[in-house]
Design a protein around this motif. Structure first.
Motif, mmCIF file in Angstrom:
data_model
loop_
_atom_site.group_PDB
_atom_site.id
_atom_site.type_symbol
_atom_site.label_atom_id
_atom_site.label_comp_id
_atom_site.label_asym_id
_atom_site.label_seq_id
_atom_site.Cartn_x
_atom_site.Cartn_y
_atom_site.Cartn_z
ATOM 1 N N SER A 143 0.837 -1.211 0.000
ATOM 2 C CA SER A 143 0.000 0.000 0.000
ATOM 3 C C SER A 143 0.868 1.257 0.000
ATOM 4 O O SER A 143 0.542 2.243 -0.661
ATOM 5 N N THR A 144 1.970 1.221 0.721
ATOM 6 C CA THR A 144 2.867 2.373 0.759
ATOM 7 C C THR A 144 3.528 2.589 -0.600
ATOM 8 O O THR A 144 3.590 3.718 -1.096
ATOM 9 N N TYR A 145 3.991 1.509 -1.226
ATOM 10 C CA TYR A 145 4.622 1.627 -2.546
ATOM 11 C C TYR A 145 3.617 2.150 -3.574
ATOM 12 O O TYR A 145 3.932 3.030 -4.373
ATOM 13 N N HIS A 146 2.405 1.619 -3.558
ATOM 14 C CA HIS A 146 1.361 2.050 -4.496
ATOM 15 C C HIS A 146 1.058 3.536 -4.299
ATOM 16 O O HIS A 146 0.891 4.285 -5.274
ATOM 17 N N THR A 147 1.014 3.981 -3.060
ATOM 18 C CA THR A 147 0.738 5.390 -2.774
ATOM 19 C C THR A 147 1.884 6.279 -3.240
ATOM 20 O O THR A 147 1.658 7.351 -3.797
ATOM 21 N N ILE A 148 3.115 5.853 -3.041
ATOM 22 C CA ILE A 148 4.261 6.627 -3.526
ATOM 23 C C ILE A 148 4.233 6.684 -5.050
ATOM 24 O O ILE A 148 4.484 7.730 -5.636
ATOM 25 N N TYR A 149 3.904 5.575 -5.690
ATOM 26 C CA TYR A 149 3.940 5.494 -7.143
ATOM 27 C C TYR A 149 2.834 6.331 -7.788
ATOM 28 O O TYR A 149 3.088 7.077 -8.731
ATOM 29 N N TYR A 150 1.604 6.221 -7.280
ATOM 30 C CA TYR A 150 0.476 6.906 -7.912
ATOM 31 C C TYR A 150 -0.022 8.131 -7.150
ATOM 32 O O TYR A 150 -0.718 8.965 -7.707
ATOM 33 N N GLY A 151 0.297 8.221 -5.860
ATOM 34 C CA GLY A 151 -0.288 9.274 -5.043
ATOM 35 C C GLY A 151 -1.637 8.821 -4.503
ATOM 36 O O GLY A 151 -2.180 7.796 -4.911
ATOM 37 N N LYS A 152 -2.171 9.601 -3.582
ATOM 38 C CA LYS A 152 -3.475 9.249 -3.007
ATOM 39 C C LYS A 152 -4.092 10.506 -2.424
ATOM 40 O O LYS A 152 -3.415 11.279 -1.752
#
Length: 183
Positions: A143-152
């Motif tokens: 979840s942290t990697y996905h948030t860094i990659y795409y933002g949230k």
């Protein structure tokens, strides 16, 4: 020996003088290099065969870029949260480097301790940054990697600022901060 040297010097001088002709222009080996076609700024730059110069070839991947196969959707976030794991093993994780990167890119909002009290939050420039230890926040590597990659939400993507290995270093440091806050 002296006559041989004199003969060679004379031959070099004669060859160089005989090639020079002031009445005719020099031969251009690559005329496109000397006389390039002018293109209008922000205009379509197309070659005679219709290929546009600014567009990369279809299906190509930029050097140093590794495609991320998980989509930027809620389902993609949940998939990353449940299944995505760090490719770094314990010997490759560098928490000092992760802290440096976190302080540069994340600490301004999330706070240097991960408590959601960064300088922008303290100055009330942005609001609503939760702490990493808030109840109900199951933060995982994925979840942290996905948030860094795409933002949230209001957070933008950091995919262009951080390379893949650097993102994973930040993920490791975020999980360390989460563990420190839960103590």
């Amino acid at each position: 020996m002296k006559s041989l040297i004199k003969t060679l010097v004379l031959a070099v001088v004669l060859v160089s003088v005989s090639c020079k002709k002031d009445t005719a222009p020099n031969y251009q080996f690559m005329p496109n290099m000397y006389e390039s076609a002018g293109y209008e700024t922000y205009g379509e730059a197309a070659f005679p065969n219709g290929v546009e110069a600014q567009l990369p070839a279809e299906g190509t991947v930029a050097r140093g870029f590794i495609p991320f196969d998980i989509p930027n959707t809620t389902e993609g976030f949940m998939l990353a949260k449940e299944s995505l794991k760090s490719p770094l093993d314990a010997t490759q994780v560098d928490l000092v480097r992760g802290k440096e990167l976190y302080d540069i890119y994340c600490g301004i909002c999330h706070g240097n301790k991960g408590n959601g009290q960064g300088n922008l939050v303290k100055r009330e420039k942005i609001l609503g940054i939760p702490s990493y230890d808030d109840a109900g926040r199951a933060i995982t590597e994925g979840s942290t990697y996905h948030t860094i990659y795409y933002g949230k939400n209001a957070m933008g993507s950091y995919a262009n600022q951080l390379q893949e290995e650097e993102r994973w270093q930040v993920v490791a440091y975020v999980l360390k901060l989460k563990a420190d806050l839960e103590k």
